[in-house]
Design a protein around this motif. Structure first.
Motif, PDB file in Angstrom:
ATOM      1  N   SER A 116      31.942  30.637  14.480  1.00 46.27           N
ATOM      2  CA  SER A 116      31.192  31.876  14.255  1.00 46.27           C
ATOM      3  C   SER A 116      29.923  31.641  13.444  1.00 46.27           C
ATOM      4  N   LEU A 158      43.391  29.043  18.320  1.00 44.37           N
ATOM      5  CA  LEU A 158      42.201  29.664  18.899  1.00 44.37           C
ATOM      6  C   LEU A 158      41.455  30.493  17.855  1.00 44.37           C
ATOM      7  N   ASP A 159      42.208  31.166  16.970  1.00 43.45           N
ATOM      8  CA  ASP A 159      41.565  31.945  15.905  1.00 43.45           C
ATOM      9  C   ASP A 159      40.748  31.041  14.989  1.00 43.45           C
ATOM     10  N   ALA A 160      41.287  29.895  14.640  1.00 43.05           N
ATOM     11  CA  ALA A 160      40.569  28.952  13.773  1.00 43.05           C
ATOM     12  C   ALA A 160      39.320  28.427  14.464  1.00 43.05           C
ATOM     13  N   THR A 161      39.413  28.202  15.763  1.00 44.72           N
ATOM     14  CA  THR A 161      38.250  27.715  16.520  1.00 44.72           C
ATOM     15  C   THR A 161      37.151  28.774  16.536  1.00 44.72           C
ATOM     16  N   PHE A 162      37.513  30.016  16.840  1.00 43.63           N
ATOM     17  CA  PHE A 162      36.516  31.089  16.835  1.00 43.63           C
ATOM     18  C   PHE A 162      35.916  31.258  15.445  1.00 43.63           C
ATOM     19  N   ALA A 163      36.744  31.247  14.423  1.00 43.56           N
ATOM     20  CA  ALA A 163      36.243  31.426  13.059  1.00 43.56           C
ATOM     21  C   ALA A 163      35.271  30.305  12.694  1.00 43.56           C
ATOM     22  N   GLU A 191      40.870  24.293  24.730  1.00 46.33           N
ATOM     23  CA  GLU A 191      41.692  25.501  24.627  1.00 46.33           C
ATOM     24  C   GLU A 191      40.802  26.745  24.721  1.00 46.33           C
ATOM     25  N   LEU A 192      39.652  26.693  24.053  1.00 40.90           N
ATOM     26  CA  LEU A 192      38.696  27.799  24.116  1.00 40.90           C
ATOM     27  C   LEU A 192      38.179  27.977  25.537  1.00 40.90           C
ATOM     28  N   TRP A 209      40.717  29.671  27.671  1.00 42.94           N
ATOM     29  CA  TRP A 209      40.771  31.097  27.371  1.00 42.94           C
ATOM     30  C   TRP A 209      39.604  31.830  28.042  1.00 42.94           C
ATOM     31  N   ALA A 258      39.733  23.341  11.397  1.00 39.14           N
ATOM     32  CA  ALA A 258      39.918  23.922  12.737  1.00 39.14           C
ATOM     33  C   ALA A 258      40.173  22.831  13.777  1.00 39.14           C
TER      34      ALA A 258
END
Length: 103
Positions: free
Chosen positions: A10, A2-7, A75-76, A79, A52
């Protein structure tokens, strides 16, 4: 993941690329044509998206074709669903409060 997706998402250029790939697979050259950026800049954006796992690239003849890989977006979405429920519940309570004051 999820962190990689948000990054990755961005950056507005990368979000735009994902948007284009939502509609159709595109060669790297076709992606480059959509932006006023150099091919190397677009390639760096594509690398981030690929790392990602938001896109996949495959060789088709002489071209590299990009396609959307939607699983990280799912997944995003999962969340974000908890927050949608939170906001719907909050708005419903607000509606009930306003309706109670009108009576």
């Amino acid at each position: 993941m999820l962190d990689a997706t948000f990054a990755a998402l961005s950056d507005p250029t990368r979000r735009a690329i994902v948007g284009y790939l939502r509609n159709e697979d595109m060669s790297v050259g076709q992606v480059v044509e959509k932006f006023e950026l150099t091919q190397s800049a677009i390639s760096r954006h594509l690398d981030v998206l690929e790392n990602a796992r938001l896109i996949k690239r495959k060789r088709v003849g002489q071209r590299r074709v990009c396609s959307l890989s939607a699983m990280p977006l799912r997944e995003l979405g999962d969340w974000l669903e908890a927050y949608r429920i939170f906001w719907n519940d909050s708005l419903e309570r607000l509606d009930q409060t306003i309706a109670g004051k009108k009576q």
